[in-house]
Write an enzyme that holds these catalytic residues in place. Sequence first.
Site, PDB file in Angstrom:
ATOM      1  N   HIS A 260     -19.848 -21.548 -94.909  1.00  0.00           N
ATOM      2  CA  HIS A 260     -19.151 -22.834 -95.053  1.00  0.00           C
ATOM      3  C   HIS A 260     -20.147 -23.984 -94.858  1.00  0.00           C
ATOM      4  O   HIS A 260     -20.257 -24.887 -95.706  1.00  0.00           O
ATOM      5  CB  HIS A 260     -18.024 -22.909 -94.020  1.00  0.00           C
ATOM      6  N   GLU A 261     -20.888 -23.938 -93.780  1.00  0.00           N
ATOM      7  CA  GLU A 261     -21.835 -25.022 -93.494  1.00  0.00           C
ATOM      8  C   GLU A 261     -22.947 -25.053 -94.542  1.00  0.00           C
ATOM      9  O   GLU A 261     -23.413 -26.127 -94.927  1.00  0.00           O
ATOM     10  CB  GLU A 261     -22.420 -24.884 -92.082  1.00  0.00           C
ATOM     11  N   HIS A 264     -21.820 -27.087 -97.414  1.00  0.00           N
ATOM     12  CA  HIS A 264     -22.040 -28.518 -97.153  1.00  0.00           C
ATOM     13  C   HIS A 264     -23.523 -28.850 -97.340  1.00  0.00           C
ATOM     14  O   HIS A 264     -23.887 -29.862 -97.935  1.00  0.00           O
ATOM     15  CB  HIS A 264     -21.659 -28.866 -95.703  1.00  0.00           C
ATOM     16  N   GLU A 290     -15.916 -31.109 -98.709  1.00  0.00           N
ATOM     17  CA  GLU A 290     -15.213 -29.914 -98.260  1.00  0.00           C
ATOM     18  C   GLU A 290     -15.019 -28.925 -99.421  1.00  0.00           C
ATOM     19  O   GLU A 290     -14.979 -27.724 -99.202  1.00  0.00           O
ATOM     20  CB  GLU A 290     -13.869 -30.329 -97.638  1.00  0.00           C
TER      21      GLU A 290
HETATM   22 ZN   LIG Z   1     -16.357 -28.386 -93.585  1.00  0.00          ZN
END
Ligand SMILES: [Zn+2]
Length: 494
Positions: A260-261, A264, A290
């Site tokens: 997830h990171e 980003h 997101e």
């Molecule tokens: Zn996030």
Amino acid sequence: MASVDTAWESLKGRLTELEALGGVVQLLEWDQQTMMPKGGGSQRGAQLSTLTGIMHDRLADPQVGSWLAALCDETDPIKAASVRNVQRDHERATRVPTRLVAEIASASNSGFSAWLAAREANDFSLFQSSVERLVELRKEEIACHGPADHPYDHLLDQYDPGSTTAQLQPMFARLKEELAAFIASVSGKEGPATVTGRWDIAGQEALSKSVIDALGFRLDDGRLDPAEHPFTVGMGTGDVRLTTHLYEDDLLGGLTGTIHEAGHGMYEQGLPSVHTGTGVATAAGMGLHESQSRFWENVVGRSLPFFQWLAPMIRDQWPDTNISAEQWFGHANRVERSLIRVQADEATYNLHIVIRFELELKLLTGEIQVADLPDAWNDAYANLLGIRPSTPNEGVLQDVHWSNGLFGYFPSYTIGNLYAASFRYQMEEDVPDLWNRIAQGDFTPALQWLREKVHVHGHIQDAPEIFLAAVGDRDPVADLMAHLRSRQGALYGE
Ligand SMILES: [Zn+2]
């Protein structure tokens, strides 16, 4: 009035300075959550508030207003975008009086302490007056911005410029109905089994680095460090820092967070650095940000082809475990009605957001009072998810956002999920061998697509326009439901 050319050069000079200061703030915040000794807290608070105060003054400076006025007929797309972005920030900085900014900052500070105390005692009454104060201050702030179609638009605008309440409300209402029906149809059925085991942290760190490296996160232009609550900061495309939290008994819990990171982070690394110093070499909004993290975490990171590539790597790292790609895939796509947002699965997650969005709207329009929140929260969970929190910690006290005065932020998470689902289906059309490539551990076509359609556009357009140009007239609600049916639906025999 300054000539157009002088105005542009002066504005760029100021933006370059603001970007540098912003980078320093990010770095201090990163340090605070990864390296700083506990004793550094009060100094760090003073450093951060000094810097943000300087940034506020440099942005609110009347000179910025006169440069913007001189540039109002700019037709060059980069300059025009820059003027639009700075105009928004400049107006926000000038319309809200310094007194109110300071009051919000201090109410957020004490709100956070009250929230911690309320959580400790599992008692909403200790938090109630803080939320009341923060809602009042936010309403005052909204009033400074003048009329809008909906007061909530001013809040959305801070996180997702270009998104409006009028556009979100019907979309979220449809999603809520379809999701509730879908979850009702899968729950109660026997789903895939949970995978259990123990995986040493050193091994997980090695695996995490290999995975994000393969996905395309440039480790020469970034770092990965442990933190209590994972987050990512970007100080230009050459210095992007991810953090993660690993668990010895939950390999996937840590790894999906890392992915997830990294999503980003890859967005930050792909921003158009040629436009540094113009205010457009930045993310177009939190929802689009997101969408990048959720795309990699969920669309890629919970797919069967991904686990076909990953399962042998896990076996190499821990030779005495033997878990198949199908077992991992099942484990990653279980559906459970649960009370806590951050632990929710991909299907139920968005209902947690819809509940918060609707409550925020009602709070802002006065339809409910802060004192009604715990009951309104519990009723919403009972109605939509079929489970009722038995304590405030399982309910209204679970998120940190409101304690910091963050209203209008929650929708970003679901906007991200909706965008990510449409990116999946558009990408499948544009890259026919996408999933075969992913099963081989080749993530280049996916990353290249996102680079081209999203990252290189920075904030030249607002997120809704970038989304539209990337996927045309796709229906994101239909795409998200199709995505969930193709995973959880299939696994639960729907
Ligand atoms: Zn996030």
